[in-house]
Design a protein around this motif. Sequence first.
Motif, PDB file in Angstrom:
ATOM      1  N   TYR A 312       0.813  -1.214   0.000  1.00  0.00           N
ATOM      2  CA  TYR A 312       0.000   0.000   0.000  1.00  0.00           C
ATOM      3  C   TYR A 312       0.851   1.272   0.000  1.00  0.00           C
ATOM      4  O   TYR A 312       0.604   2.206   0.749  1.00  0.00           O
ATOM      5  CB  TYR A 312      -0.983  -0.027   1.180  1.00  0.00           C
ATOM      6  CG  TYR A 312      -1.908  -1.206   1.092  1.00  0.00           C
ATOM      7  CD1 TYR A 312      -2.835  -1.297   0.060  1.00  0.00           C
ATOM      8  CD2 TYR A 312      -1.836  -2.251   2.001  1.00  0.00           C
ATOM      9  CE1 TYR A 312      -3.671  -2.390  -0.058  1.00  0.00           C
ATOM     10  CE2 TYR A 312      -2.677  -3.350   1.895  1.00  0.00           C
ATOM     11  CZ  TYR A 312      -3.592  -3.414   0.856  1.00  0.00           C
ATOM     12  OH  TYR A 312      -4.418  -4.498   0.733  1.00  0.00           O
ATOM     13  N   ARG A 354     -11.647  -4.859   3.259  1.00  0.00           N
ATOM     14  CA  ARG A 354     -10.622  -4.112   2.529  1.00  0.00           C
ATOM     15  C   ARG A 354     -11.141  -2.695   2.360  1.00  0.00           C
ATOM     16  O   ARG A 354     -12.339  -2.499   2.133  1.00  0.00           O
ATOM     17  CB  ARG A 354     -10.365  -4.705   1.135  1.00  0.00           C
ATOM     18  CG  ARG A 354     -10.022  -6.177   1.148  1.00  0.00           C
ATOM     19  CD  ARG A 354      -9.439  -6.610  -0.188  1.00  0.00           C
ATOM     20  NE  ARG A 354      -8.070  -6.119  -0.312  1.00  0.00           N
ATOM     21  CZ  ARG A 354      -7.457  -5.897  -1.458  1.00  0.00           C
ATOM     22  NH1 ARG A 354      -8.111  -6.064  -2.585  1.00  0.00           N
ATOM     23  NH2 ARG A 354      -6.209  -5.459  -1.490  1.00  0.00           N
ATOM     24  N   LEU A 370      -4.705  -8.934   8.141  1.00  0.00           N
ATOM     25  CA  LEU A 370      -4.680  -8.271   9.447  1.00  0.00           C
ATOM     26  C   LEU A 370      -5.565  -8.982  10.467  1.00  0.00           C
ATOM     27  O   LEU A 370      -5.256  -8.985  11.653  1.00  0.00           O
ATOM     28  CB  LEU A 370      -5.101  -6.805   9.304  1.00  0.00           C
ATOM     29  CG  LEU A 370      -4.043  -5.892   8.689  1.00  0.00           C
ATOM     30  CD1 LEU A 370      -4.556  -4.460   8.624  1.00  0.00           C
ATOM     31  CD2 LEU A 370      -2.743  -5.926   9.470  1.00  0.00           C
TER      32      LEU A 370
HETATM   33  P1  ADP Z   1      -5.403  -7.245   2.356  1.00  0.00           P
HETATM   34  O1  ADP Z   1      -4.082  -6.545   2.396  1.00  0.00           O
HETATM   35  O2  ADP Z   1      -5.308  -8.628   1.838  1.00  0.00           O
HETATM   36  O3  ADP Z   1      -6.448  -6.464   1.689  1.00  0.00           O
HETATM   37  P2  ADP Z   1      -5.374  -7.003   5.240  1.00  0.00           P
HETATM   38  O4  ADP Z   1      -6.258  -7.658   6.258  1.00  0.00           O
HETATM   39  O5  ADP Z   1      -3.925  -7.232   5.356  1.00  0.00           O
HETATM   40  O6  ADP Z   1      -5.927  -7.458   3.851  1.00  0.00           O
HETATM   41  O7  ADP Z   1      -5.648  -5.460   5.293  1.00  0.00           O
HETATM   42  C1  ADP Z   1      -6.966  -4.976   5.341  1.00  0.00           C
HETATM   43  C2  ADP Z   1      -7.049  -3.611   4.691  1.00  0.00           C
HETATM   44  O8  ADP Z   1      -6.364  -2.658   5.526  1.00  0.00           O
HETATM   45  C3  ADP Z   1      -6.352  -3.523   3.364  1.00  0.00           C
HETATM   46  O9  ADP Z   1      -7.229  -3.896   2.337  1.00  0.00           O
HETATM   47  C4  ADP Z   1      -5.948  -2.078   3.262  1.00  0.00           C
HETATM   48  O10 ADP Z   1      -7.022  -1.332   2.784  1.00  0.00           O
HETATM   49  C5  ADP Z   1      -5.730  -1.688   4.705  1.00  0.00           C
HETATM   50  N1  ADP Z   1      -4.275  -1.678   5.054  1.00  0.00           N
HETATM   51  C6  ADP Z   1      -3.600  -2.632   5.715  1.00  0.00           C
HETATM   52  N2  ADP Z   1      -2.313  -2.299   5.891  1.00  0.00           N
HETATM   53  C7  ADP Z   1      -2.167  -1.076   5.326  1.00  0.00           C
HETATM   54  C8  ADP Z   1      -1.067  -0.153   5.194  1.00  0.00           C
HETATM   55  N3  ADP Z   1       0.159  -0.443   5.653  1.00  0.00           N
HETATM   56  N4  ADP Z   1      -1.298   1.016   4.568  1.00  0.00           N
HETATM   57  C9  ADP Z   1      -2.520   1.327   4.103  1.00  0.00           C
HETATM   58  N5  ADP Z   1      -3.603   0.507   4.191  1.00  0.00           N
HETATM   59  C10 ADP Z   1      -3.441  -0.678   4.807  1.00  0.00           C
END
Ligand code: ADP
Length: 402
Positions: A312, A354, A370
Amino acid sequence: MATIIVFQLVWLKKVYRLEEKEFNHNIVKTVRGLYEDLEINSYNSAHLNELIENTSPNLYLANIPLPIDKDSLISYLQYELEDNGVFTNCLLGVYSADSSRYIYTQLMASAGVKNAASFSLPDSKSSYDHIALYFPNRHQYILGEMNFWIISSVVLLIVLILLAGSLFYFYRQKFVNETQRDFIHSFTHEFKTPVAVISLAAEVLKNPAIAEKPDKLLTYAGIVEYQSAYLQSQVEKLLRFAYTEPNQLHLNKEKVNLHILIQEAVNNLGPLIDERKAIVHYDLLAKDPVLTADKDYLIIVITNLLDNAIKYARQPVVTISTSSKGAALILSVEDNGIGIEKDQVKNIFKKFFRVRNGETYTAKGFGIGLSFVKMIVDAHKGKIKVESRYGKGSCFAIELPV
Ligand code: ADP
């Protein structure tokens, strides 16, 4: 809803005031009746209100010349109270200004009121003869008269609570539906390309002429192998991350060095780091980075955080830091990425969620990383915190007990 509740309370208060007025009115009518019954001539309806003093909410003093026959006073009063619909305990006192005291008192317990306990009249320092009508249960009586309004307000309140409950349920369901739709969207995107590539390669491999070109054959077979391995890894990831429940997480705890795990996670992500030309800074300040934890799960945690930090961001610069805090170790992963909007932060640890914006959608993912990270951190009795500034970057910090 708050407005309705406030209006309802104001309304109830108004009804209470009205009932109070009605009560006062009934007392005035009672006293008027009493004057007529006792044939007291000083009464004339025009100045009746001046003859009655309402010194405190429960106490009415009515000017009456003495002497007066006790029995007829009591029986007339009883009759008038009932006739004017005043059905609550009344303590009658006859006050003589000459002796500056109540010469007698009498409790008139209303029918159905069992609590005829001993009430006493408040002291009076009047300069004139009068009868005092004291209603000790006036407040409860008025509330009793308001039964219909109180019950209807309670019913309204229950209806409002049910409505709030259904609204809450509706929004939660809406969130689940949207998340589910997004998941299907991500799922199809993630799987469509490899499947299309495999079927194209199969198409080529079916051509008999390919047997004469072993180089090409090898290339296409390699493509099929690579894409199917990718598909397999995604399916495994889904099964492992999405369908594990917190109670199914069995930790094999051992002594592990956090700094070594960080290095392993960075190595795992080598291809992605190269592809995105990510810069990784280290700020590993924990003096004793050893803790008791499940090594494999902890690597998943670090890998997921790093993976997101790189995914991201447009030109990823990631800082991994560690520090010691009492009997805990803190690991944080900071990036210069797209950040997360404030109102979305509370959702990012939910399964399949997401953030719905174009930039997230260009990055691959199922929205499960996450939620799995949080599950693992919780299982280790740790804490996870995120600070994010939209458009500037995010910092995920994990605190794990040593
Ligand atoms: P994924 O990355 O597979 O979509 P995650 O559970 O890891 O799923 O993350 C959930 C959502 O949180 C992501 O879709 C993104 O929108 C947001 N996100 C997570 N980490 C970051 C980051 N470091 N910077 C910006 N947005 C983030």
